[in-house]
Scaffold this motif. Structure first.
Motif, PDB file in Angstrom:
ATOM      1  N   UNK A  24     -10.170  66.414 -42.977  1.00 29.02           N
ATOM      2  CA  UNK A  24      -8.816  66.937 -42.809  1.00 29.02           C
ATOM      3  C   UNK A  24      -8.553  67.339 -41.365  1.00 29.02           C
ATOM      4  N   UNK A  25      -9.545  67.945 -40.737  1.00 31.14           N
ATOM      5  CA  UNK A  25      -9.408  68.324 -39.319  1.00 31.14           C
ATOM      6  C   UNK A  25      -9.265  67.070 -38.462  1.00 31.14           C
ATOM      7  N   UNK A  26     -10.100  66.079 -38.743  1.00 28.82           N
ATOM      8  CA  UNK A  26     -10.028  64.813 -38.000  1.00 28.82           C
ATOM      9  C   UNK A  26      -8.662  64.165 -38.206  1.00 28.82           C
ATOM     10  N   UNK A  27      -8.181  64.151 -39.446  1.00 27.34           N
ATOM     11  CA  UNK A  27      -6.872  63.543 -39.736  1.00 27.34           C
ATOM     12  C   UNK A  27      -5.750  64.273 -39.010  1.00 27.34           C
ATOM     13  N   UNK A  28      -5.820  65.604 -38.980  1.00 24.96           N
ATOM     14  CA  UNK A  28      -4.777  66.387 -38.322  1.00 24.96           C
ATOM     15  C   UNK A  28      -4.710  66.079 -36.828  1.00 24.96           C
ATOM     16  N   UNK A  29      -5.864  66.012 -36.191  1.00 22.82           N
ATOM     17  CA  UNK A  29      -5.882  65.824 -34.741  1.00 22.82           C
ATOM     18  C   UNK A  29      -5.765  64.368 -34.294  1.00 22.82           C
ATOM     19  N   UNK A  58      -1.411  61.023 -34.700  1.00 20.62           N
ATOM     20  CA  UNK A  58      -0.555  60.379 -33.696  1.00 20.62           C
ATOM     21  C   UNK A  58      -1.379  59.506 -32.740  1.00 20.62           C
ATOM     22  N   UNK A  59      -2.507  59.996 -32.191  1.00 23.80           N
ATOM     23  CA  UNK A  59      -3.286  59.125 -31.300  1.00 23.80           C
ATOM     24  C   UNK A  59      -3.786  57.850 -31.989  1.00 23.80           C
ATOM     25  N   UNK A  60      -4.185  57.942 -33.254  1.00 27.09           N
ATOM     26  CA  UNK A  60      -4.664  56.746 -33.960  1.00 27.09           C
ATOM     27  C   UNK A  60      -3.533  55.751 -34.175  1.00 27.09           C
ATOM     28  N   UNK A  61      -2.345  56.242 -34.466  1.00 24.59           N
ATOM     29  CA  UNK A  61      -1.187  55.363 -34.632  1.00 24.59           C
ATOM     30  C   UNK A  61      -0.857  54.646 -33.332  1.00 24.59           C
ATOM     31  N   UNK A  62      -0.881  55.363 -32.233  1.00 24.87           N
ATOM     32  CA  UNK A  62      -0.604  54.757 -30.926  1.00 24.87           C
ATOM     33  C   UNK A  62      -1.692  53.755 -30.563  1.00 24.87           C
ATOM     34  N   UNK A  63      -2.948  54.153 -30.769  1.00 21.94           N
ATOM     35  CA  UNK A  63      -4.063  53.275 -30.427  1.00 21.94           C
ATOM     36  C   UNK A  63      -4.054  51.998 -31.266  1.00 21.94           C
ATOM     37  N   UNK A  64      -3.787  52.126 -32.556  1.00 25.22           N
ATOM     38  CA  UNK A  64      -3.729  50.952 -33.419  1.00 25.22           C
ATOM     39  C   UNK A  64      -2.589  50.028 -33.005  1.00 25.22           C
ATOM     40  N   UNK A  65      -1.452  50.595 -32.642  1.00 28.73           N
ATOM     41  CA  UNK A  65      -0.327  49.774 -32.180  1.00 28.73           C
ATOM     42  C   UNK A  65      -0.679  49.026 -30.900  1.00 28.73           C
TER      43      UNK A  65
END
Length: 164
Positions: A66-71, A74-81
């Motif tokens: 949950x902590x990993x998901x919270x932080x 947004x960065x994972x969405x940008x990185x995946x894009x």
């Protein structure tokens, strides 16, 4: 809007979000195992500490996940894009991206204090988070439906038997 949505999440947004959530859980479990193994090395009763770590890591993985998901949302969405737009080879891109997110997460949370002392334990912690991120990047790639099979025969067999 549809093009932006597909660029960010791919063809199946629910599958991509679910894969990211599973990857966060795996990262949480991996980090829990790493800290437990580190404690098992430091503590006198290493066998008991290592055994308790293995037993509690799946449960602690949810909390840390949950902590990993919270932080990392947004960065994972940008990185995946960015990975999709540049068309980096996968799963290597997912693993490198996950490793970078893992290292950035611990350095960001600790306020860079973890690497300032010049001690090896700080760099070992960053490397551990990077390893957990790389593992979760590979898990994301597998759960998100990649690679798609090039052989249509298994799909044809399932369709023939299920949709008679």
């Amino acid at each position: 809007m549809t093009t932006i949505w597909k660029t960010a999440f791919g063809a199946d947004p629910l599958q991509a979000i679910g894969a990211w959530m599973v990857a966060c859980y795996v990262a949480g479990a991996a980090v829990s195992l790493e800290f437990g193994l580190y404690q098992g090395i430091v503590v006198e009763n290493a066998l008991a500490a290592g055994l308790s770590t293995i037993l509690i890591a799946p449960f602690l993985g949810f909390l840390v996940g949950f902590v990993v998901a919270f932080f990392t949302a947004i960065p994972a969405l940008i990185l995946t894009s960015v990975i999709r737009a540049i068309r980096w080879p996968r799963p290597l891109a997912d693993m490198i991206g996950g490793a970078g997110l893992g290292a950035a997460l611990i350095v960001g949370i600790s306020g860079v204090a973890i690497t300032r002392g010049g001690s090896w334990s700080g760099w070992l912690t960053v490397a551990g988070f990077a390893l957990a991120g790389a593992i979760s990047g590979w898990v994301y790639w597998r759960v998100a439906g990649r690679p798609r099979p090039n052989d249509p025969l298994p799909q044809k067999i399932v369709q023939d038997h299920v949709f008679d």
